[in-house]
Write a protein that holds these residues in place. Sequence first.
Motif, short mmCIF file in Angstrom:
data_model
loop_
_atom_site.label_atom_id
_atom_site.label_comp_id
_atom_site.label_asym_id
_atom_site.label_seq_id
_atom_site.Cartn_x
_atom_site.Cartn_y
_atom_site.Cartn_z
N SER A 153 -4.56 32.55 2.92
CA SER A 153 -3.20 32.08 3.13
C SER A 153 -2.95 31.72 4.60
O SER A 153 -2.14 30.85 4.92
N PHE A 154 -3.68 32.39 5.49
CA PHE A 154 -3.59 32.12 6.93
C PHE A 154 -4.91 32.58 7.54
O PHE A 154 -5.35 33.69 7.28
N SER A 155 -5.53 31.73 8.36
CA SER A 155 -6.92 32.00 8.77
C SER A 155 -7.08 32.64 10.14
O SER A 155 -8.19 32.99 10.52
N LYS A 185 -2.41 27.52 1.72
CA LYS A 185 -2.80 27.78 3.12
C LYS A 185 -1.73 27.23 4.05
O LYS A 185 -1.27 26.10 3.89
N LEU A 186 -1.35 28.03 5.04
CA LEU A 186 -0.34 27.63 6.01
C LEU A 186 -0.89 27.68 7.43
O LEU A 186 -1.68 28.58 7.77
N GLU A 187 -0.46 26.75 8.24
CA GLU A 187 -0.75 26.79 9.68
C GLU A 187 0.31 27.66 10.36
O GLU A 187 1.37 27.94 9.78
N GLU A 188 0.05 28.05 11.60
CA GLU A 188 0.94 28.98 12.29
C GLU A 188 2.37 28.45 12.40
O GLU A 188 3.32 29.16 12.10
N ALA A 189 2.52 27.19 12.81
CA ALA A 189 3.86 26.62 12.98
C ALA A 189 4.61 26.58 11.64
O ALA A 189 5.80 26.87 11.57
N GLN A 190 3.89 26.23 10.56
CA GLN A 190 4.51 26.18 9.23
C GLN A 190 4.96 27.57 8.80
O GLN A 190 6.06 27.75 8.27
N LEU A 191 4.11 28.55 9.04
CA LEU A 191 4.44 29.91 8.64
C LEU A 191 5.64 30.45 9.40
O LEU A 191 6.52 31.10 8.82
N TYR A 192 5.73 30.14 10.69
CA TYR A 192 6.88 30.61 11.46
C TYR A 192 8.17 29.93 11.01
O TYR A 192 9.24 30.55 11.01
N GLU A 193 8.09 28.67 10.63
CA GLU A 193 9.26 27.99 10.07
C GLU A 193 9.72 28.68 8.79
O GLU A 193 10.91 28.90 8.57
N LEU A 194 8.75 29.02 7.93
CA LEU A 194 9.05 29.71 6.67
C LEU A 194 9.67 31.08 6.94
O LEU A 194 10.67 31.46 6.32
#
Length: 289
Positions: free
Chosen positions: A116-118, A251-260
């Motif tokens: 989900s996040f690497s 799978k999410l990138e860091e910026a996407q995950l922080y937005e979520l």
Amino acid sequence: MKLRNLGILLVAALLTVSVSSCKNSGKKKERSKDKKEVSIFYPNWSEGIAFTYLSKAALEAHGFKVDLTNLAPGMIYGELSKKDSKGDVFLDAWLPNTHKDYWASYGDDLVKLGESFSEGTTGLVVPAYVTINSIEELNANKDKFDGEIIGIGAGAGIHANTLKAIDEYKLDFEQITSSGPAMVASLEKAIKKQEWVVVTGWKPHFKWTKNDLKYLEDPKGIYPQDACTIISRKGFAQDKPEAATFFKNFKLEEAQLYELMTAIKDNGEEAGATKWYKANKVLVDSWMK
């Protein structure tokens, strides 16, 4: 003779009801394995909550019924590993390092589906205004930190690694066991007063978006890098292939995950995840294919 015939009819009726009940019971059990039903276990960690509620929003938009169960990490591994597990999947397994003991105990009965996040990292975190930069400098500044490291739940891998760090670095500190939200509250309270505080921290976590923070350097390598791994019970991909495809592609990138995470913090778990899903529908729906 009439009584005898009546008795035979009653027995036949009871047998019919019994057989019918058995059939209905079987159908009910089969329905619990519906390909459009998914059960997700999740911990009380901000990124785990974000992964989980985004999955719920997306899957429900595609006609799935999604059941969520909040458990401590050790219980999640144990429950998922059972042959009769009531759960299907867990999106926040910190592997291969932080949760290596859980994997050693249960991994033979689990399946890795994806990440989900690497780029998950853990360590001891301080506000940027704190003038030390290494774990090795903590003892010399014990009084400024009140001799405390603010931790989270005892079942978390970072809790065990912090006990190891206290031993390896010979720290004259006590780890305070609390929870993720309590750790953040202590951190932000100290920041408001510009006080020194050290907490067990990790990325991804929304606290990095709100506060100017830094990891203390870890020359002994106690705190490793991991992937937030998606794991399932054995047989899940065969039982529910459409849902398994979604999780394999999730799978999410860091910026996407922080937005979520920010959307969830501002709007609540269900509403925030749904709002982010709708704004990023093309991306998330592509995981179904």
